[in-house]
Enzyme design. Structure first.
Site, PDB file in Angstrom:
ATOM      1  N   CYS A  23      -0.962  -8.821   1.808  1.00 15.36           N
ATOM      2  CA  CYS A  23      -0.023  -7.863   1.213  1.00 15.36           C
ATOM      3  C   CYS A  23      -0.538  -6.442   1.453  1.00 15.36           C
ATOM      4  O   CYS A  23      -1.692  -6.136   1.121  1.00 15.36           O
ATOM      5  CB  CYS A  23       0.069  -8.150  -0.281  1.00 15.36           C
ATOM      6  SG  CYS A  23       1.088  -6.987  -1.180  1.00 15.36           S
ATOM      7  N   CYS A  36       4.356  -3.033   5.826  1.00 15.64           N
ATOM      8  CA  CYS A  36       4.815  -3.889   4.721  1.00 15.64           C
ATOM      9  C   CYS A  36       5.125  -5.247   5.337  1.00 15.64           C
ATOM     10  O   CYS A  36       5.697  -5.323   6.435  1.00 15.64           O
ATOM     11  CB  CYS A  36       6.068  -3.298   4.080  1.00 15.64           C
ATOM     12  SG  CYS A  36       6.821  -4.412   2.863  1.00 15.64           S
ATOM     13  N   THR A  37       4.744  -6.275   4.612  1.00 16.77           N
ATOM     14  CA  THR A  37       4.886  -7.641   5.142  1.00 16.77           C
ATOM     15  C   THR A  37       6.312  -7.995   5.561  1.00 16.77           C
ATOM     16  O   THR A  37       6.521  -8.799   6.452  1.00 16.77           O
ATOM     17  CB  THR A  37       4.484  -8.643   4.048  1.00 16.77           C
ATOM     18  OG1 THR A  37       5.153  -8.282   2.824  1.00 16.77           O
ATOM     19  CG2 THR A  37       2.995  -8.639   3.840  1.00 16.77           C
ATOM     20  N   HIS A  38       7.297  -7.403   4.878  1.00 15.16           N
ATOM     21  CA  HIS A  38       8.687  -7.793   5.117  1.00 15.16           C
ATOM     22  C   HIS A  38       9.301  -7.131   6.354  1.00 15.16           C
ATOM     23  O   HIS A  38      10.290  -7.613   6.878  1.00 15.16           O
ATOM     24  CB  HIS A  38       9.547  -7.410   3.912  1.00 15.16           C
ATOM     25  CG  HIS A  38       9.309  -8.253   2.702  1.00 15.16           C
ATOM     26  ND1 HIS A  38       8.067  -8.408   2.142  1.00 15.16           N
ATOM     27  CD2 HIS A  38      10.168  -8.988   1.947  1.00 15.16           C
ATOM     28  CE1 HIS A  38       8.171  -9.194   1.080  1.00 15.16           C
ATOM     29  NE2 HIS A  38       9.435  -9.551   0.950  1.00 15.16           N
ATOM     30  N   GLU A  94      14.557 -10.097   2.212  1.00 13.57           N
ATOM     31  CA  GLU A  94      14.596 -11.324   1.404  1.00 13.57           C
ATOM     32  C   GLU A  94      16.014 -11.907   1.346  1.00 13.57           C
ATOM     33  O   GLU A  94      16.195 -13.111   1.225  1.00 13.57           O
ATOM     34  CB  GLU A  94      14.061 -11.067  -0.013  1.00 13.57           C
ATOM     35  CG  GLU A  94      12.576 -10.813   0.028  1.00 13.57           C
ATOM     36  CD  GLU A  94      11.880 -10.916  -1.314  1.00 13.57           C
ATOM     37  OE1 GLU A  94      12.522 -11.256  -2.315  1.00 13.57           O
ATOM     38  OE2 GLU A  94      10.669 -10.643  -1.338  1.00 13.57           O
ATOM     39  N   ASP A 112      -0.528 -13.149  -1.041  1.00 12.70           N
ATOM     40  CA  ASP A 112       0.448 -12.054  -0.985  1.00 12.70           C
ATOM     41  C   ASP A 112       1.181 -12.022  -2.325  1.00 12.70           C
ATOM     42  O   ASP A 112       1.092 -12.961  -3.125  1.00 12.70           O
ATOM     43  CB  ASP A 112       1.453 -12.302   0.151  1.00 12.70           C
ATOM     44  CG  ASP A 112       2.554 -11.247   0.187  1.00 12.70           C
ATOM     45  OD1 ASP A 112       2.219 -10.043   0.223  1.00 12.70           O
ATOM     46  OD2 ASP A 112       3.746 -11.605   0.159  1.00 12.70           O
ATOM     47  N   SER A 113       1.926 -10.956  -2.555  1.00 12.69           N
ATOM     48  CA  SER A 113       2.721 -10.855  -3.774  1.00 12.69           C
ATOM     49  C   SER A 113       3.802 -11.941  -3.817  1.00 12.69           C
ATOM     50  O   SER A 113       4.331 -12.235  -4.884  1.00 12.69           O
ATOM     51  CB  SER A 113       3.370  -9.484  -3.850  1.00 12.69           C
ATOM     52  OG  SER A 113       4.137  -9.249  -2.682  1.00 12.69           O
TER      53      SER A 113
END
Ligand code: DGL
Length: 279
Positions: A74, A190-192, A158, A11-12
């Site tokens: 990602c 989106c992963t977040h 985050e 992932d990023s």
């Protein structure tokens, strides 16, 4: 046949850990190697050629670790780079776009599907196409897709502000057009975003189904391992390794909430920009 080599995941940065934790839940006996490209994150605001180059470099690193499969955890990298990765990989590559599209098509009742993601992912149109293609395969008519980039969600996740007033206000602003459009299914592409799902659900209302692409992707990983006959059967002590292109301590601090249980420790540093790739 069994294959005890690890599954490689990249992932990023840390967001892909929300996909990794679903993989752990679904195939707990598999060893995994996770690479987070934290020093070059975020990907969601970068250009197509940069994301393809980064993704190819990350793949080279995982291949050097003799992985049996690569999961592009990602969404932005999946949307931009999947075709290139698949064409150049010696092992199966799993992306996160089509699994989410499939779940969304099966979940919707009114045919109105929302997609929220980074600006990069939305601008590729890859998710929209994946949902349209899947709907066609399932013989569904009158599907309408509504997309919305929600770039601030990444920072809020985050920051650990999953249930704060500022997050609610931001969500209300971003999600307003999707609410007005009457979507009954919303893909968190989106992963977040799964970390903000409580607020997103409250803003959208209980009747809207939220699709967690990590969960859907983990199922695809399992199916593919079974199909290829490469599952790690009877592996009672899977190895779980972590690499980051930034500071390992920093990675471990921020990673913890993304991963839930099974905190990363012994994270190693590695930069993939040393790999030459041509695109
Ligand atoms: N991992 C990215 C994604 O799923 C979000 C963070 C970033 O922009 O790098 O699109």
């Amino acid at each position: 046949m069994t294959d005890n080599r690890p599954v490689g995941v990249f992932d990023s940065g840390i967001g892909g850990l929300t996909v990794l934790r679903e993989i752990w839940k679904t195939v707990p006996e598999e060893s995994t190697i996770y690479f987070g490209d934290n020093s070059r994150s975020p990907y969601g605001t970068k250009s197509r050629s940069t994301i393809i180059r980064y993704s190819l470099q990350n793949m080279k690193f995982l291949e050097s670790k003799d992985v049996k499969m690569i999961v592009v955890a990602c969404n932005t990298a999946s949307a931009y780079a999947y075709e290139e990765l698949k064409a150049r990989s010696g092992v199966p590559v799993v992306e996160v776009v089509t699994p989410g599209a499939d779940v969304a098509c099966r979940a919707t009742k009114n045919g109105r599907i929302g997609i929220i993601a980074t600006k990069g992912t939305i601008s590729t149109g890859v998710y929209k196409k994946a949902v349209e293609d899947r709907a066609k395969e399932l013989g569904m008519e009158n599907i309408e897709i509504f997309q919305q980039a929600c770039p601030l969600f990444v920072s809020l996740a985050e920051e650990g502000w999953w249930d704060k007033e500022v997050t609610r206000l931001t969500a209300e602003e971003y999600l307003k057009p999707l609410k007005e459009a009457g979507v009954d299914t919303l893909v968190m592409a989106c992963t977040h975003y799964p970390l903000l799902s409580k607020v997103i659900q409250e803003v959208m209302g209980d009747n809207v189904v939220l699709v967690n692409t990590g969960e859907a992707t983990a199922k695809v990983v399992k199916e593919l391992l079974d199909k290829e006959g490469t599952a790690s059967e009877g592996n009672s002590s899977p190895v779980r390794e972590f690499y980051t292109s930034d500071e390992p301590e920093l990675f471990e601090q921020v990673a913890t909430p993304f991963l839930g249980e099974g905190l990363p420790s012994g994270t190693k540093h590695f930069t993939t920009d040393r790999y030459e790739v041509t695109i």
